[in-house]
Design a protein around this motif. Structure first.
Motif, PDB file in Angstrom:
ATOM      1  N   GLU A   1      11.239  -2.181  -2.829  1.00 61.11           N
ATOM      2  CA  GLU A   1      10.919  -3.324  -1.973  1.00 61.11           C
ATOM      3  C   GLU A   1      10.052  -2.893  -0.797  1.00 61.11           C
ATOM      4  OE1 GLU A   1      14.565  -5.106  -0.823  1.00 61.11           O
ATOM      5  OE2 GLU A   1      15.119  -5.766  -2.857  1.00 61.11           O
ATOM      6  N   ARG A   2      10.353  -1.710  -0.220  1.00 59.39           N
ATOM      7  CA  ARG A   2       9.569  -1.229   0.919  1.00 59.39           C
ATOM      8  C   ARG A   2       8.132  -0.928   0.507  1.00 59.39           C
ATOM      9  NH1 ARG A   2       8.210   3.636   2.472  1.00 59.39           N
ATOM     10  NH2 ARG A   2       9.592   4.642   0.945  1.00 59.39           N
ATOM     11  N   LEU A   3       7.953  -0.266  -0.632  1.00 62.44           N
ATOM     12  CA  LEU A   3       6.603   0.051  -1.109  1.00 62.44           C
ATOM     13  C   LEU A   3       5.840  -1.210  -1.499  1.00 62.44           C
ATOM     14  CD1 LEU A   3       7.367   3.223  -3.255  1.00 62.44           C
ATOM     15  CD2 LEU A   3       6.088   3.140  -1.115  1.00 62.44           C
ATOM     16  N   GLN A   4       6.540  -2.192  -2.061  1.00 60.32           N
ATOM     17  CA  GLN A   4       5.887  -3.439  -2.423  1.00 60.32           C
ATOM     18  C   GLN A   4       5.373  -4.145  -1.177  1.00 60.32           C
ATOM     19  OE1 GLN A   4       5.335  -4.530  -5.674  1.00 60.32           O
ATOM     20  NE2 GLN A   4       3.959  -5.896  -4.554  1.00 60.32           N
ATOM     21  N   SER A   5       6.146  -4.064  -0.079  1.00 64.04           N
ATOM     22  CA  SER A   5       5.707  -4.643   1.193  1.00 64.04           C
ATOM     23  C   SER A   5       4.468  -3.918   1.703  1.00 64.04           C
ATOM     24  CB  SER A   5       6.851  -4.566   2.213  1.00 64.04           C
ATOM     25  OG  SER A   5       6.432  -5.072   3.452  1.00 64.04           O
ATOM     26  N   GLN A   6       4.452  -2.587   1.593  1.00 63.00           N
ATOM     27  CA  GLN A   6       3.270  -1.827   2.006  1.00 63.00           C
ATOM     28  C   GLN A   6       2.053  -2.221   1.176  1.00 63.00           C
ATOM     29  OE1 GLN A   6       3.919   2.380   1.947  1.00 63.00           O
ATOM     30  NE2 GLN A   6       5.647   2.310   3.383  1.00 63.00           N
ATOM     31  N   LEU A   7       2.274  -2.422  -0.139  1.00 59.68           N
ATOM     32  CA  LEU A   7       1.164  -2.795  -1.010  1.00 59.68           C
ATOM     33  C   LEU A   7       0.589  -4.154  -0.620  1.00 59.68           C
ATOM     34  CD1 LEU A   7      -0.388  -1.844  -3.555  1.00 59.68           C
ATOM     35  CD2 LEU A   7       1.229  -3.177  -4.908  1.00 59.68           C
ATOM     36  N   ASP A   8       1.458  -5.088  -0.292  1.00 59.70           N
ATOM     37  CA  ASP A   8       0.983  -6.400   0.151  1.00 59.70           C
ATOM     38  C   ASP A   8       0.199  -6.284   1.449  1.00 59.70           C
ATOM     39  OD1 ASP A   8       2.199  -7.487  -2.047  1.00 59.70           O
ATOM     40  OD2 ASP A   8       4.044  -8.044  -0.981  1.00 59.70           O
ATOM     41  N   ASN A   9       0.615  -5.378   2.335  1.00 61.19           N
ATOM     42  CA  ASN A   9      -0.086  -5.204   3.608  1.00 61.19           C
ATOM     43  C   ASN A   9      -1.496  -4.670   3.410  1.00 61.19           C
ATOM     44  OD1 ASN A   9       2.068  -6.122   5.119  1.00 61.19           O
ATOM     45  ND2 ASN A   9       2.945  -4.080   5.426  1.00 61.19           N
ATOM     46  N   THR A  10      -1.708  -3.852   2.374  1.00 65.75           N
ATOM     47  CA  THR A  10      -3.058  -3.323   2.146  1.00 65.75           C
ATOM     48  C   THR A  10      -4.038  -4.458   1.839  1.00 65.75           C
ATOM     49  OG1 THR A  10      -2.588  -2.944  -0.201  1.00 65.75           O
ATOM     50  CG2 THR A  10      -2.182  -1.120   1.321  1.00 65.75           C
ATOM     51  N   TYR A  11      -3.579  -5.450   1.095  1.00 64.52           N
ATOM     52  CA  TYR A  11      -4.450  -6.599   0.802  1.00 64.52           C
ATOM     53  C   TYR A  11      -4.726  -7.397   2.081  1.00 64.52           C
ATOM     54  CZ  TYR A  11      -3.610  -5.707  -4.147  1.00 64.52           C
ATOM     55  OH  TYR A  11      -3.545  -5.143  -5.391  1.00 64.52           O
ATOM     56  N   ASP A  12      -3.702  -7.567   2.924  1.00 66.25           N
ATOM     57  CA  ASP A  12      -3.900  -8.305   4.182  1.00 66.25           C
ATOM     58  C   ASP A  12      -4.886  -7.576   5.088  1.00 66.25           C
ATOM     59  OD1 ASP A  12      -2.095 -10.170   3.289  1.00 66.25           O
ATOM     60  OD2 ASP A  12      -0.377  -9.261   4.326  1.00 66.25           O
TER      61      ASP A  12
END
Length: 528
Positions: free
Chosen positions: A406-417
């Protein structure tokens, strides 16, 4: 949460391109699909790399794993360079692929088009693409087979394994290969034919009785390695004596593939087809045609009369006991004199000494009884499989890995933002995105591994509960069973194998003192 994966597989054209020096195919396709996923804001959390060549799904393990996860609805979409990469086999395999994606509503995303299985037009387009792929595949197979047949008629060698006595050489200014005699090995082949026809001048050796077994022993005694690099066997000597390639011929369709369907699984057999089709080869002959024909006549006359095959099993330890020296399965040896049968190693000149079959059988049962006694003492069997401390520990690790996911998925979403806000450049985005995706992939591998370990541990615990009554039943009823087949089936239900060791012979006055040792391997789930 949407999840996307990638499936990479090489085609025959890709391999030919790599041989011409072009870039490695899977790396090039991976870079292109990662860039496409970045543009679509789709996180790639798993990448399947199919490195084996297989015509059917049964021969492609990565495809089998992907389809099982697609059917389970794990993936939102699958990235692939072309739909043809998913299936190029027969209509059954393509139907399996089409049905899995349609029922799970999983997208198929290619650089050219995204296929929505719920859309009837996309479904038709997808199935049409698979149909055209199948036609193209059949055309390629016909073209390759015509090329192979033409090469053989021209005398070229198309086999994957070079026959002993030759090495393969590229034909100058032409396609294909030809055979060239290897000086050292060619002399060995000539001697094998000479020994078989004329024997070896030695005391006590008759030329008419010098057969394959003695040739094998002679070659091994001289320290000459076989084609495999190991010792010679009767089959390797027989293969040389029956191969017309040594007369300058090329043998084709000697063992053609025959496919059959059994239980929904395609099996391939390669039965011998006589001498096959013979063509004049481009290579030099090692053996004259007269010598080859003489050997064939000798072999025909030396054949032993066939013994009718007895379907009834006579060895209760068949396929269970293995030699500790060579690893081969030990076999039952009967005696016409009335002496009781022995259990012997089938490898010629193996150092392992045989023992009476009844003695080995009795000691296996005694060993099972001792093992069961220790087994009951060592294992504290819980009331249910879920109450094991090992399962609890694995489940705790699984929870931690899912939190990390879940933490890495949040980081991945932040890269797109950050990319959309202009904080990340394209290069920085791709670098950071790839880094997080690789970490996510490692986490997913760990999660899958932990889930498998939990299931396996639960099965192992259940086996601990089941195996005790099964072994107790064997010990109770074994000696009352009517035939060897029933005993064999019962032993195989609890034993993977038994390793037999015996290096010295019993003296005539020590018959009751068995000098062999047995190592029992109970049939329990193996470690992951």
């Amino acid at each position: 949460m949407e999840q996307y994966c990638m499936y990479l597989r090489k085609s025959r054209a890709d391999r030919e391109a790599e041989q011409r020096g072009e870039m490695e195919t899977l790396s090039r396709h991976e870079a292109a699909l990662l860039a496409l996923a970045a543009r679509n804001h789709h996180p790639i959390t798993k990448i399947y790399r199919e490195v084996v060549s297989g015509e059917t799904i049964a021969a492609r393990p990565c495809m089998q794993e992907l389809l099982s996860e697609v059917e389970a609805g794990i993936w939102t979409g699958v990235y692939v360079m072309e739909v043809e990469r998913l299936a190029r086999g027969d209509t059954i395999d393509q139907g399996v692929v089409s049905r899995a994606f349609r029922l799970s509503s999983t997208l198929i995303i290619t650089p050219i088009k995204t296929y929505h299985p719920d859309n009837e037009f996309d479904e038709e387009y997808f199935e049409f693409g698979l149909f055209m792929s199948r036609r193209e595949y059949a055309t390629i197979k016909r073209r390759l087979q015509r090329g192979r047949d033409a090469s053989v008629r021209e005398g070229k060698y198309i086999g994957n394994r070079t026959p002993y006595g030759y090495y393969r050489e590229k034909i100058p200014h032409d396609k294909g290969f030809r055979l060239v005699p290897d000086p050292d090995q060619a002399d060995v082949v000539r001697n094998i034919y000479k020994w078989y026809c004329n024997g070896i001048p030695a005391d006590g050796v008759s030329p008419t009785t010098f057969g394959m077994a003695k040739i094998r022993d002679r070659l091994n005694g001289l320290g000459i390695p076989a084609a495999t690099g190991g010792p010679w066997t009767i089959s390797s000597v027989s293969g040389i004596l029956q191969n017309p390639v040594y007369t300058g011929k090329i043998r084709h369709n000697y063992r053609p593939a025959e496919k059959s369907l059994s239980g929904g699984v395609i099996t391939v057999r390669r039965p011998r087809n006589g001498s096959g089709d013979l063509y004049d080869g481009l290579h030099e002959a090692i053996i004259s045609q007269e010598s080859f024909d003489m050997v064939q006549d000798f072999m025909k006359n030396r054949k032993l009369p066939s013994i009718p095959y007895k379907k009834k099993m006579a060895n209760p330890l068949s396929g269970i006991v293995r030699c500790s020296v060579c690893g081969k399965v030990m076999i039952r040896r009967p005696y016409q004199s009335g002496r009781q049968c022995t259990l012997m190693c089938q490898t010629a000149h193996c150092a392992t000494v045989a023992s009476d079959l009844d003695d080995v059988e009795r000691e296996i049962l005694n060993g099972l009884a001792e093992w069961l006694k220790d087994y009951k003492l060592q294992w504290n069997i819980p009331d249910s499989a879920d109450s094991s401390p090992a399962v609890s520990m694995l489940q705790t690790q699984l929870v931690q890995k899912r939190k990390e996911e879940e933490r890495l998925q949040s980081q991945l979403d932040n890269t797109y933002d950050l990319l959309e806000q202009g904080i990340y450049t394209k290069d920085v985005f791709l670098t950071r995105n790839k880094m997080v995706v690789e970490k996510l992939e490692d986490v997913h591998i760990s999660i899958n591994s932990l889930e498998k370990e939990i299931v396996l541990e639960q099965k192992r615990l259940q086996a601990k509960i089941d195996v005790i009554p099964k072994v107790e039943n064997i010990l109770d009823v074994y000696w009352t069973l009517p035939d060897a087949k029933s005993k064999n089936d019962l032993l195989k239900s609890v034993l993977d194998k038994v390793i037999y060791t015996k290096s010295g012979r019993n003296g005539p006055h020590r018959k009751v003192h068995y000098t062999f040792a047995l190592d029992l391997y109970p049939r329990l789930p193996k470690s992951p």
